[in-house]
Design a protein around this motif. Structure first.
Motif, PDB file in Angstrom:
ATOM      1  N   UNK A 155       0.827  -1.200   0.207  1.00  0.00           N
ATOM      2  CA  UNK A 155      -0.274  -0.165   0.291  1.00  0.00           C
ATOM      3  C   UNK A 155       0.555   1.018   0.145  1.00  0.00           C
ATOM      4  N   UNK A 156       2.060   1.096   0.750  1.00  0.00           N
ATOM      5  CA  UNK A 156       2.757   2.484   0.954  1.00  0.00           C
ATOM      6  C   UNK A 156       3.436   2.568  -0.368  1.00  0.00           C
ATOM      7  N   UNK A 211       9.759   1.314   5.749  1.00  0.00           N
ATOM      8  CA  UNK A 211      11.377   1.602   6.153  1.00  0.00           C
ATOM      9  C   UNK A 211      11.335   2.687   7.024  1.00  0.00           C
ATOM     10  N   UNK A 212      10.462   3.424   5.331  1.00  0.00           N
ATOM     11  CA  UNK A 212      11.013   5.582   5.187  1.00  0.00           C
ATOM     12  C   UNK A 212       9.738   5.789   6.269  1.00  0.00           C
ATOM     13  N   UNK A 213       8.838   4.373   6.296  1.00  0.00           N
ATOM     14  CA  UNK A 213       7.684   5.781   7.200  1.00  0.00           C
ATOM     15  C   UNK A 213       7.621   5.430   8.586  1.00  0.00           C
ATOM     16  N   UNK A 214       8.516   5.024   9.457  1.00  0.00           N
ATOM     17  CA  UNK A 214       9.426   4.284  10.396  1.00  0.00           C
ATOM     18  C   UNK A 214      10.535   5.807  10.821  1.00  0.00           C
TER      19      UNK A 214
END
Length: 223
Positions: A121-122, A131-134
């Motif tokens: 989804x991301x 990884x970028x989200x976290x």
């Protein structure tokens, strides 16, 4: 009565018009020795023999599918077309697998290629991964970028440019969406909440008067 344009089939021994025989460039008439039904039967028998010799298995008999139904190759059942998802790329307009099998295949594909539906989804919608989200969440201190609620889960992005702006909680993300990311609307909402907006009051049919700012009216007494 046998016409000059007729020929006899070597299998069924019936006399038939030449156009009922398969084409063949090796014969003077341009047609083969077998009529089309007999030729098809020979072809199927030859294919079944080759499969038996090469793979040691039997060829499955032809499948009967009623009108308005499709066969799902995964679960091996015949179901109404309403049980299949739509697929514009298929000539029938429906997918090859029924909805439960289609959903299972989709989940397996997402897990195999992306490690899960969250990563899929991301990547598909925002162009970033887990990884970028976290990393972005850690930069925000693990809280909503607007109200500070812990553990926000909604990635916010600019609808004009597509750039990711931050991670918000459900309420803040929904609020920005309801205000259509319009700064002027948000400013007016702040002014409204502060109670500093001038109100137009009807004092006569077609006549309005601008009244001083108010902070609302008391609730009506309960009956």
């Amino acid at each position: 009565m046998i016409r000059m344009a007729d020929a006899v089939c070597r299998d069924c021994r019936d006399w038939k018009p030449l156009d009922e025989f398969c084409a063949s460039s090796k014969r003077p008439s341009g047609r083969g020795s077998y009529c089309k039904p007999c030729f098809n039967a020979r072809s199927k028998a030859s294919y079944a023999k080759r499969v038996k010799e090469r793979y040691d298995r039997e060829v499955k008999p032809p499948r009967t599918v009623p009108d308005g139904h499709r066969f799902c190759a995964d679960c091996g059942t015949v179901k109404p077309v309403a049980d299949f998802p739509r697929n514009g790329s298929d000539s029938s307009g429906y997918a090859s697998y029924c909805k439960p099998c289609h959903n299972l295949r989709t989940r397996e594909t997402k897990q195999r290629l992306y490690g899960g539906s969250g990563e899929y989804h991301l990547r598909r919608r925002y162009g970033v991964g887990e990884k970028e989200f976290q990393e972005l969440l850690a930069e925000q201190g693990g809280v909503c970028a607007i109200c500070g609620t812990p553990d926000p889960q909604h990635l916010d992005h600019d609808h004009r440019t597509g750039w990711v702006r931050g991670i918000l909680c459900f309420n803040c993300n929904g609020g920005l969406g309801q205000f259509r990311d319009d700064q002027s609307r948000l400013a007016e909402a702040i002014t409204y909440l502060r109670g500093t907006t001038w109100q137009r009051v009807l004092i006569h049919p077609g006549v309005y008067q601008m009244c001083s700012p108010t902070r609302g009216r008391p609730p009506s007494p309960r009956s």
